[in-house]
Design a protein around this motif. Structure first.
Motif, PDB file in Angstrom:
ATOM      1  N   VAL A 175       0.864  -1.175   0.000  1.00 38.65           N
ATOM      2  CA  VAL A 175       0.000   0.000   0.000  1.00 38.65           C
ATOM      3  C   VAL A 175       0.904   1.229   0.000  1.00 38.65           C
ATOM      4  CG1 VAL A 175      -1.914   1.211   1.120  1.00 38.65           C
ATOM      5  CG2 VAL A 175      -1.750  -1.281   1.287  1.00 38.65           C
ATOM      6  N   VAL A 176       0.604   2.169  -0.881  1.00 40.67           N
ATOM      7  CA  VAL A 176       1.451   3.336  -1.116  1.00 40.67           C
ATOM      8  C   VAL A 176       0.657   4.605  -0.802  1.00 40.67           C
ATOM      9  CG1 VAL A 176       2.868   4.561  -2.805  1.00 40.67           C
ATOM     10  CG2 VAL A 176       2.581   2.071  -2.989  1.00 40.67           C
ATOM     11  N   TYR A 177       1.266   5.469   0.008  1.00 43.92           N
ATOM     12  CA  TYR A 177       0.659   6.746   0.389  1.00 43.92           C
ATOM     13  C   TYR A 177       1.567   7.864  -0.088  1.00 43.92           C
ATOM     14  CZ  TYR A 177      -1.669   3.539   3.576  1.00 43.92           C
ATOM     15  OH  TYR A 177      -2.364   2.493   4.100  1.00 43.92           O
ATOM     16  N   CYS A 178       1.042   8.771  -0.913  1.00 48.63           N
ATOM     17  CA  CYS A 178       1.799   9.936  -1.367  1.00 48.63           C
ATOM     18  C   CYS A 178       1.269  11.156  -0.620  1.00 48.63           C
ATOM     19  CB  CYS A 178       1.635  10.143  -2.865  1.00 48.63           C
ATOM     20  SG  CYS A 178       2.273   8.778  -3.841  1.00 48.63           S
ATOM     21  N   LEU A 179       2.158  11.787   0.129  1.00 47.22           N
ATOM     22  CA  LEU A 179       1.807  12.945   0.947  1.00 47.22           C
ATOM     23  C   LEU A 179       2.563  14.163   0.442  1.00 47.22           C
ATOM     24  CD1 LEU A 179       2.263  11.149   4.380  1.00 47.22           C
ATOM     25  CD2 LEU A 179       0.135  11.456   3.118  1.00 47.22           C
ATOM     26  N   ASP A 180       1.885  15.303   0.458  1.00 49.78           N
ATOM     27  CA  ASP A 180       2.506  16.546   0.023  1.00 49.78           C
ATOM     28  C   ASP A 180       2.320  17.620   1.078  1.00 49.78           C
ATOM     29  OD1 ASP A 180       3.326  16.119  -2.912  1.00 49.78           O
ATOM     30  OD2 ASP A 180       1.282  15.328  -2.836  1.00 49.78           O
ATOM     31  N   SER A 181       3.308  18.493   1.176  1.00 48.33           N
ATOM     32  CA  SER A 181       3.206  19.667   2.027  1.00 48.33           C
ATOM     33  C   SER A 181       3.032  20.871   1.129  1.00 48.33           C
ATOM     34  CB  SER A 181       4.457  19.846   2.895  1.00 48.33           C
ATOM     35  OG  SER A 181       4.397  21.087   3.573  1.00 48.33           O
ATOM     36  N   THR A 182       1.851  21.484   1.188  1.00 43.93           N
ATOM     37  CA  THR A 182       1.622  22.680   0.377  1.00 43.93           C
ATOM     38  C   THR A 182       2.341  23.885   0.973  1.00 43.93           C
ATOM     39  OG1 THR A 182      -0.449  23.182   1.540  1.00 43.93           O
ATOM     40  CG2 THR A 182      -0.601  21.842  -0.457  1.00 43.93           C
ATOM     41  N   LYS A 183       2.714  23.787   2.235  1.00 43.08           N
ATOM     42  CA  LYS A 183       3.441  24.875   2.902  1.00 43.08           C
ATOM     43  C   LYS A 183       4.940  24.818   2.588  1.00 43.08           C
ATOM     44  CE  LYS A 183       4.313  26.776   7.514  1.00 43.08           C
ATOM     45  NZ  LYS A 183       3.980  26.648   8.936  1.00 43.08           N
ATOM     46  N   HIS A 184       5.531  23.630   2.730  1.00 36.93           N
ATOM     47  CA  HIS A 184       6.980  23.478   2.553  1.00 36.93           C
ATOM     48  C   HIS A 184       7.371  22.998   1.143  1.00 36.93           C
ATOM     49  CE1 HIS A 184       7.489  24.230   6.777  1.00 36.93           C
ATOM     50  NE2 HIS A 184       6.799  23.163   7.123  1.00 36.93           N
ATOM     51  N   LEU A 185       6.372  22.635   0.348  1.00 36.23           N
ATOM     52  CA  LEU A 185       6.602  22.174  -1.026  1.00 36.23           C
ATOM     53  C   LEU A 185       7.510  20.955  -1.099  1.00 36.23           C
ATOM     54  CD1 LEU A 185       6.929  25.641  -2.809  1.00 36.23           C
ATOM     55  CD2 LEU A 185       4.866  24.250  -2.474  1.00 36.23           C
TER      56      LEU A 185
END
Length: 124
Positions: free
Chosen positions: A90-100
């Motif tokens: 199972v793969v989770y892609c997480l992004d930080s819109t604050k820190h890019l």
């Protein structure tokens, strides 16, 4: 040639993200970080299934990381082949819109009775 340049930039950025983020996770969660893979286009960590929810909450709430966007949840079914046992990944892609920056977390599950706690409610 623009495609090659874009790919090189993406690889460099992924490695830079991993060099910053992976040590924070390793320091906080120790052996629950089962594997760190950095020699790929999209570096990722493999975590203990039982610790996934705790790790996901930490990376969401920790100001230095602040992964406020769960952009993808996906899975791969690796069938048994030769002498290698099959598994579900199972793969989770997480992004930080604050820190890019981006983090990919994986868990490995047995093909027999695969189960993992849901993390989607952390990002509602």
């Amino acid at each position: 040639m623009a495609g090659a340049s874009t790919q090189a930039t993406r690889i460099a950025r992924g490695k830079a993200d991993a060099e910053k983020i992976f040590p924070i996770l390793k320091e906080k969660f120790g052996d629950a970080i089962v594997e760190e893979v950095t020699d790929t286009v999209d570096p990722f960590v493999v975590v203990e299934t039982a610790k996934l929810y705790e790790i996901a909450r930490f990376v969401r709430d920790e100001e230095e990381l602040y992964f406020d966007l769960l952009s993808v949840i996906s899975s791969v079914d690796y069938l048994p082949k030769d002498d290698v046992e099959g598994r579900i990944e199972v793969v989770y892609c997480l992004d930080s819109t604050k820190h890019l920056h981006r983090l990919i977390i994986k868990v490995y599950l047995p093909r027999e009775n695969p189960s993992v706690a849901s993390v989607e409610k952390l990002w509602k």
